[in-house]
Design a protein around this motif. Structure first.
Motif, PDB file in Angstrom:
ATOM      1  N   PRO A 244       0.829  -1.204   0.000  1.00  0.00           N
ATOM      2  CA  PRO A 244       0.000   0.000   0.000  1.00  0.00           C
ATOM      3  C   PRO A 244       0.867   1.259   0.000  1.00  0.00           C
ATOM      4  CG  PRO A 244      -0.631  -1.517   1.765  1.00  0.00           C
ATOM      5  CD  PRO A 244       0.667  -1.993   1.212  1.00  0.00           C
ATOM      6  N   PRO A 245       0.310   2.380  -0.424  1.00  0.00           N
ATOM      7  CA  PRO A 245       1.075   3.623  -0.417  1.00  0.00           C
ATOM      8  C   PRO A 245       1.365   4.164   0.983  1.00  0.00           C
ATOM      9  CG  PRO A 245      -1.202   4.014  -1.074  1.00  0.00           C
ATOM     10  CD  PRO A 245      -1.025   2.531  -1.030  1.00  0.00           C
ATOM     11  N   ASP A 246       0.684   3.625   1.989  1.00  0.00           N
ATOM     12  CA  ASP A 246       0.889   4.054   3.374  1.00  0.00           C
ATOM     13  C   ASP A 246       2.232   3.533   3.874  1.00  0.00           C
ATOM     14  OD1 ASP A 246       0.851   4.699   6.027  1.00  0.00           O
ATOM     15  OD2 ASP A 246      -0.847   3.407   6.550  1.00  0.00           O
ATOM     16  N   HIS A 247       3.228   4.410   3.971  1.00  0.00           N
ATOM     17  CA  HIS A 247       4.574   3.985   4.356  1.00  0.00           C
ATOM     18  C   HIS A 247       4.697   3.675   5.843  1.00  0.00           C
ATOM     19  CE1 HIS A 247       6.029   4.774   0.364  1.00  0.00           C
ATOM     20  NE2 HIS A 247       5.606   6.034   0.409  1.00  0.00           N
ATOM     21  N   THR A 248       3.672   3.972   6.625  1.00  0.00           N
ATOM     22  CA  THR A 248       3.701   3.616   8.043  1.00  0.00           C
ATOM     23  C   THR A 248       3.307   2.155   8.252  1.00  0.00           C
ATOM     24  OG1 THR A 248       1.405   4.297   8.451  1.00  0.00           O
ATOM     25  CG2 THR A 248       3.120   5.995   8.654  1.00  0.00           C
ATOM     26  N   ASN A 249       2.794   1.517   7.224  1.00  0.00           N
ATOM     27  CA  ASN A 249       2.387   0.114   7.297  1.00  0.00           C
ATOM     28  C   ASN A 249       3.611  -0.747   6.974  1.00  0.00           C
ATOM     29  OD1 ASN A 249       1.286  -2.444   7.021  1.00  0.00           O
ATOM     30  ND2 ASN A 249      -0.534  -1.736   5.933  1.00  0.00           N
ATOM     31  N   ASP A 250       4.195  -1.350   8.005  1.00  0.00           N
ATOM     32  CA  ASP A 250       5.436  -2.106   7.813  1.00  0.00           C
ATOM     33  C   ASP A 250       5.230  -3.611   7.965  1.00  0.00           C
ATOM     34  OD1 ASP A 250       4.921  -2.108  10.512  1.00  0.00           O
ATOM     35  OD2 ASP A 250       6.949  -1.554  11.128  1.00  0.00           O
ATOM     36  N   TRP A 251       3.999  -4.069   7.776  1.00  0.00           N
ATOM     37  CA  TRP A 251       3.738  -5.504   7.832  1.00  0.00           C
ATOM     38  C   TRP A 251       4.252  -6.180   6.566  1.00  0.00           C
ATOM     39  CZ3 TRP A 251       1.531  -8.155  11.952  1.00  0.00           C
ATOM     40  CH2 TRP A 251       1.087  -7.355  13.006  1.00  0.00           C
ATOM     41  N   GLY A 252       4.410  -7.497   6.652  1.00  0.00           N
ATOM     42  CA  GLY A 252       4.875  -8.255   5.505  1.00  0.00           C
ATOM     43  C   GLY A 252       3.742  -8.632   4.572  1.00  0.00           C
ATOM     44  N   TYR A 253       4.112  -9.048   3.374  1.00  0.00           N
ATOM     45  CA  TYR A 253       3.145  -9.494   2.382  1.00  0.00           C
ATOM     46  C   TYR A 253       2.739 -10.940   2.692  1.00  0.00           C
ATOM     47  CZ  TYR A 253       0.983 -10.237  -2.160  1.00  0.00           C
ATOM     48  OH  TYR A 253       0.079 -10.489  -3.160  1.00  0.00           O
ATOM     49  N   PRO A 254       1.461 -11.319   2.566  1.00  0.00           N
ATOM     50  CA  PRO A 254       0.325 -10.538   2.093  1.00  0.00           C
ATOM     51  C   PRO A 254      -0.503  -9.866   3.189  1.00  0.00           C
ATOM     52  CG  PRO A 254      -0.301 -12.834   2.217  1.00  0.00           C
ATOM     53  CD  PRO A 254       1.144 -12.772   2.670  1.00  0.00           C
ATOM     54  N   VAL A 255      -0.177 -10.118   4.480  1.00  0.00           N
ATOM     55  CA  VAL A 255      -1.055  -9.612   5.543  1.00  0.00           C
ATOM     56  C   VAL A 255      -1.036  -8.091   5.619  1.00  0.00           C
ATOM     57  CG1 VAL A 255       0.535  -9.562   7.528  1.00  0.00           C
ATOM     58  CG2 VAL A 255      -1.854 -10.248   7.866  1.00  0.00           C
ATOM     59  N   ILE A 256      -0.067  -7.454   4.970  1.00  0.00           N
ATOM     60  CA  ILE A 256      -0.026  -6.005   4.921  1.00  0.00           C
ATOM     61  C   ILE A 256      -1.311  -5.430   4.313  1.00  0.00           C
ATOM     62  CG2 ILE A 256       1.134  -5.952   2.666  1.00  0.00           C
ATOM     63  CD1 ILE A 256       2.731  -3.537   3.699  1.00  0.00           C
ATOM     64  N   TRP A 257      -1.993  -6.229   3.496  1.00  0.00           N
ATOM     65  CA  TRP A 257      -3.231  -5.784   2.844  1.00  0.00           C
ATOM     66  C   TRP A 257      -4.479  -6.178   3.625  1.00  0.00           C
ATOM     67  CZ3 TRP A 257      -3.292  -2.452  -1.054  1.00  0.00           C
ATOM     68  CH2 TRP A 257      -2.140  -2.309  -1.835  1.00  0.00           C
ATOM     69  N   TRP A 258      -4.333  -6.955   4.691  1.00  0.00           N
ATOM     70  CA  TRP A 258      -5.507  -7.487   5.395  1.00  0.00           C
ATOM     71  C   TRP A 258      -6.212  -6.393   6.198  1.00  0.00           C
ATOM     72  CZ3 TRP A 258      -7.122  -7.947  10.477  1.00  0.00           C
ATOM     73  CH2 TRP A 258      -8.172  -8.843  10.713  1.00  0.00           C
ATOM     74  N   GLN A 259      -7.541  -6.448   6.189  1.00  0.00           N
ATOM     75  CA  GLN A 259      -8.376  -5.579   7.011  1.00  0.00           C
ATOM     76  C   GLN A 259      -9.450  -6.408   7.690  1.00  0.00           C
ATOM     77  OE1 GLN A 259      -9.592  -2.635   3.897  1.00  0.00           O
ATOM     78  NE2 GLN A 259      -8.643  -1.137   5.261  1.00  0.00           N
ATOM     79  N   GLY A 260     -10.082  -5.806   8.689  1.00  0.00           N
ATOM     80  CA  GLY A 260     -11.122  -6.516   9.422  1.00  0.00           C
ATOM     81  C   GLY A 260     -12.223  -7.047   8.532  1.00  0.00           C
ATOM     82  N   VAL A 261     -12.539  -6.327   7.466  1.00  0.00           N
ATOM     83  CA  VAL A 261     -13.601  -6.763   6.559  1.00  0.00           C
ATOM     84  C   VAL A 261     -13.274  -8.101   5.903  1.00  0.00           C
ATOM     85  CG1 VAL A 261     -12.684  -5.546   4.530  1.00  0.00           C
ATOM     86  CG2 VAL A 261     -15.152  -5.974   4.714  1.00  0.00           C
TER      87      VAL A 261
END
Length: 279
Positions: A244-261
């Motif tokens: 994601p463009p959010d540089h504060t998100n430092d999680w690894g792929y693919p969970v970096i894209w995960w959301q509650g939904v």
């Protein structure tokens, strides 16, 4: 392999203190030799990209999915982080392709190594010395932090082959069921940071351990972001692991894209952990 507390402490003390990471040589020859003989520290190994790929594929083929899933479960109550790690490495390697080093558009690093655009490994075309000790430290300290690195995947699974994991207990099933329940009930825009905080109430752990646990659940597809899949279902090449463009998100792929939904992928839960599949 039975745990040797002295050897493990030598390994941990070589890299970590109350102030965090240590820099420079912090271990004497006698301590290193003790930890090496016990199987916690290692001499450097010379391997090329293709050597690493071959070893990863070979060890993957010797291990079954039930072994790593049960070890992951058993780690939840015992806090055996080195056992927890194997599910992440097995998932990453499940569809890992046999391939030569495929040079990407970035070219070589200033120090010479090339980055393979397929697997992401930095490597010289010929063999080079690989430091396994920092990988061993991370495996024991947090349950691994380089699950998208083929060198770590081979090392982790090779060490797992020597382990004798305990069987999961009812407490383990209950812990994972609660984690699944929490992940299923978060607000739609919740991110992995919120999940990490919430599960701290149900598993004995620190924040770094919980981050690794969540990333492993992403790698195996239990936490499956929309329009993406875990590595247990298909291999995503390094060049296609978008962020994601959010540089504060430092999680690894693919969970970096995960959301509650996105909730929890029940098919993956049923496949890996059928005992708690009815969630």
């Amino acid at each position: 392999m039975l745990q040797d507390k002295k050897a493990l402490q030598i390994l941990l003390d070589a890299y970590w203190s109350s102030d965090g990471w240590k820099r420079g040589d912090t271990i004497g020859p006698a301590d290193f030799e003790y930890a090496r003989q016990a199987g916690y520290m290692f001499d450097p190994v010379e391997m090329s990209h293709d050597d690493i790929v071959g070893r990863l594929l070979a060890v993957r083929n010797r291990i079954g999915i039930k072994q790593v899933a049960d070890a992951f479960l058993a780690s939840l109550s015992t806090r055996r982080l080195e056992l927890r790690s194997a599910l992440g490495s097995f998932s990453f390697s499940a569809h890992f392709p046999d391939h030569p080093l495929v040079e990407g558009s970035r070219g070589p690093m200033p120090s010479g190594p090339l980055r393979c655009r397929l697997c992401g490994l930095y490597s010289h075309p010929i063999g080079e010395q690989q430091d396994l000790n920092v990988l061993s430290f991370e495996r024991w300290k947090w349950g691994g932090v380089r699950h998208l690195n083929p060198l770590y995947g081979w090392f982790d699974l090779a060490q797992f082959e020597k382990a004798n994991p305990p069987d999961p207990t009812q407490e383990d099933y209950s812990i994972l069921a609660r984690i699944v329940e929490i992940a299923s009930g978060l607000p739609p825009k919740a991110n992995p940071n919120e999940l990490e905080k919430r599960i701290g109430k149900v598993i004995r752990s620190n924040g770094s351990e919980r981050r690794v646990l969540i990333e492993i659940l992403g790698l195996c597809g239990v936490l499956k972001p929309a329009d993406r899949c875990g590595f247990l279902d298909a291999f995503t090449s390094d060049e296609h692991r978008d962020r994601p463009p959010d540089h504060t998100n430092d999680w690894g792929y693919p969970v970096i894209w995960w959301q509650g939904v996105d909730g929890v992928n029940k098919d993956a839960v049923n496949r890996l952990f059928p005992e708690i599949g009815a969630v």
